[in-house]
Design an enzyme around this catalytic site. Structure first.
Site, short mmCIF file in Angstrom:
data_model
loop_
_atom_site.label_atom_id
_atom_site.label_comp_id
_atom_site.label_asym_id
_atom_site.label_seq_id
_atom_site.Cartn_x
_atom_site.Cartn_y
_atom_site.Cartn_z
N ARG A 35 3.95 -6.24 -4.38
CA ARG A 35 3.66 -4.81 -4.29
C ARG A 35 4.25 -4.12 -3.06
NH1 ARG A 35 -1.23 -7.53 -3.76
NH2 ARG A 35 -2.23 -7.44 -1.72
N ASP A 36 4.15 -2.78 -3.12
CA ASP A 36 4.40 -1.86 -2.01
C ASP A 36 5.89 -1.73 -1.66
OD1 ASP A 36 1.65 -1.91 -2.07
OD2 ASP A 36 1.45 -3.20 -0.32
N SER A 51 0.65 1.38 -3.65
CA SER A 51 1.50 1.97 -2.61
C SER A 51 3.00 1.89 -2.90
CB SER A 51 1.23 1.27 -1.27
OG SER A 51 -0.01 1.74 -0.78
N ASP A 95 -3.74 3.73 2.18
CA ASP A 95 -2.38 3.74 2.75
C ASP A 95 -1.64 5.08 2.63
OD1 ASP A 95 -3.18 1.15 2.42
OD2 ASP A 95 -1.54 0.59 1.09
C1 FRU Z 1 -2.97 -2.06 1.41
C2 FRU Z 1 -3.07 -2.13 -0.09
C3 FRU Z 1 -1.70 -2.19 -0.71
C4 FRU Z 1 -1.92 -1.65 -2.08
C5 FRU Z 1 -2.94 -0.58 -1.83
C6 FRU Z 1 -3.93 -0.38 -2.93
O1 FRU Z 1 -3.98 -1.39 2.04
O2 FRU Z 1 -3.86 -3.24 -0.50
O3 FRU Z 1 -1.12 -3.47 -0.69
O4 FRU Z 1 -0.74 -1.14 -2.63
O5 FRU Z 1 -3.64 -0.96 -0.65
O6 FRU Z 1 -4.73 0.73 -2.69
#
Ligand code: FRU
Length: 496
Positions: A165-166, A99, A39
């Site tokens: 997350r993220d 991310s 990402d």
């Molecule tokens: C999406 C993801 C995110 C995570 C990251 C880990 O591609 O799974 O949700 O933060 O990649 O590398």
């Protein structure tokens, strides 16, 4: 103090990166300094430059313990590598620095907000995902001593602390901050949570912004939420999607919801849904605003199910970002156009009008692997509709990739089965183009290892990668029936 793991990664990538000649990379699509990327993270304009961080494993070309790589650019096309920004070196992010996003603080520092992951019960245990901060100057970042700033205790009843997350952060007009974070209700659907903060450091839960109610896959990753042309837009990357008609064919795919934010209920309702990209390789998009007010999106130009390692070990890098794209809402849909900065790098214009394509043909001056082509097609005779029109590129005697249009089906297809792949992952994708009487306008942006097809001025985009040998520079046209074609072709970055 910068600790050992980060120093080690910085030393390693410096050497590793020097071993990769620039000729072994795409010309203007960002690739990791060395090793693996997925990402895009922390896409932002800070100290007069665009900053892009990325999910990064420097030590191999496969996904592993996540770091944040870092590049800067003046024009979103030429990227300069900066030292790795973060390594998984704290107890709360020992399994990975996942991310997140970036914003400038009032004191001129840059704040990174990311997901820290630790494994409960060893490497094969379950993730514990929390939201964490780091503060820096555009080069060096220091993790906040108050980390994590959001954890399981901030989650509403029933939401998963294993899938949380993220964070995507933004600043409101009154100076306070908000972020959206993806989560999942165990064994059920995905949801996006909204949090607020007076200063970027103290965070509190506000609401469930939206939940997927059984549609659009499971866990919703990588959310982004912003205003655009009088609407609110939610972009996210749902895992495990089911296709619906011509939408959502990518398994772990992308979703764009356009609608209204109810500020009082802190709830978003959508009026329109669509895939963000209709090709094969596109995931985890993230946006930022340019100083002149454009909403620009960049994404991982890859699909989790098509991470073919063929040749990656020798190349020493895996994963590319898309060309950044300008977003707008037109006719109720998300439109995407190549960033206008690209226009300054066009040269060697070759133009033909009203060319009849009937069978297979080439045109003098139309070839190359790093090119920008605008093509308009229509039936030569309105009463004799052609059956199929195709463009072959990245072509030699052995290899080719094709984009083709079938007016009777109104479908546009990308087909890379002859690109040199020796694996049986997905090589074709079709998209439905609203009926146009056989008239279609395409803009193909080719870089060494990718094609991005902008259809009808950005109404749809289809993206795919191919690792065809760079010597395959042929471009041909074919038609079953008679097609009239206008074409303007430019080389990109030819004189630089
Ligand atoms: C999406 C993801 C995110 C995570 C990251 C880990 O591609 O799974 O949700 O933060 O990649 O590398």
């Amino acid at each position: 103090m910068i600790n050992h793991q980060l120093l080690f990664a910085r030393a390693y990538e410096k050497e590793g990166c020097a071993e990769i000649p620039s000729a072994a990379r795409p010309r203007f699509h960002m690739t990791p300094c060395v090793g693996w990327t997925n990402d895009p993270n922390g896409f932002s304009f800070y100290k007069n430059q665009y900053h892009l961080f990325y999910q990064y494993y420097p030590y191999d070309t496969v996904w592993n313990s996540m770091h944040w790589g870092h590049v800067v650019s003046d024009d979103l096309l030429n990227w300069k590598y900066l030292p790795c920004a973060m390594a998984p070196d704290e107890p709360y992010d020992s399994f990975g620095v996942f991310s997140g996003s970036a914003i400038e603080l009032p004191d001129g520092k840059q704040l990174l907000m990311y997901t820290g992951v630790l494994k409960e019960g060893g490497d094969h245990g379950k993730d514990v995902q929390t939201q964490c901060l780091a503060v820096g100057d555009g080069l060096d970042y220091h993790k906040y001593e108050g980390n994590p700033v959001l954890d399981a205790s901030d989650l509403p009843e029933g939401m998963s602390r294993n899938d949380f997350r993220d964070p995507k952060i933004w600043q409101e007009a009154d100076g306070t901050y908000r972020c959206v974070v993806g989560t999942r209700i165990p064994d059920k659907e995905g949801a996006i949570l909204l949090f607020s903060s007076p200063d970027g450091f103290k965070w509190k839960y506000e609401s469930i912004l939206i939940r997927n109610d059984g549609r659009f896959g499971m866990m919703w990753e990588c959310p982004d939420f912003f205003e655009l042309d009088g609407k609110h837009v939610l972009l996210c990357s749902p895992q495990d999607m089911l296709p619906e008609g011509f939408e959502y064919h990518n398994g772990n795919g992308t979703l764009c919801l356009i609608g209204q934010m109810d500020a009082e209920r802190k709830h978003f309702t959508y009026e329109h849904d669509q895939s963000v990209d209709y090709g094969i390789d596109f995931y985890a998009p993230q946006t930022t605003l340019t100083p002149d007010g454009r909403r620009i999106m960049i994404a991982w130009m890859q699909n989790w199910d098509t991470c073919d390692q063929n040749g990656a070990k020798e190349r020493k890098w895996f994963g590319q970002m898309t060309l950044p794209r300008e977003l707008s809402i037109e006719h109720g849909r998300l439109y995407q156009r190549p960033i206008r900065e690209l226009d300054a790098h066009r040269s060697n214009k070759v133009e033909y009008k009203n060319v009849t394509v009937d069978g297979l043909m080439t045109l003098p001056g139309i070839e190359g692997r790093i090119v920008d082509m605008e093509i308009t097609i229509r039936p030569k005779d309105k009463n004799a509709m052609y059956h199929k029109f195709g463009i072959w590129f990245a072509q030699n005697e052995q290899f080719r990739t094709m984009v083709s249009y079938r007016p009777h089906e109104s479908t546009l297809k990308i087909d890379r089965k002859h690109c040199g792949s020796r694996r049986a992952y997905i090589h074709q994708r079709r998209s439905l183009i609203p009926y146009q009487d056989g008239e279609v306008k395409l803009r193909l942006i080719l870089d060494k290892y990718s094609v991005e097809v902008f259809v009808n001025d950005g109404e749809q985009v289809m993206t795919a990668t191919f690792m065809t040998t760079p010597e395959a520079t042929g471009i041909s046209f074919c038609a079953d029936g008679q097609v009239e074609m206008d074409i303007t072709k430019y080389d990109l970055f030819a004189e630089e």
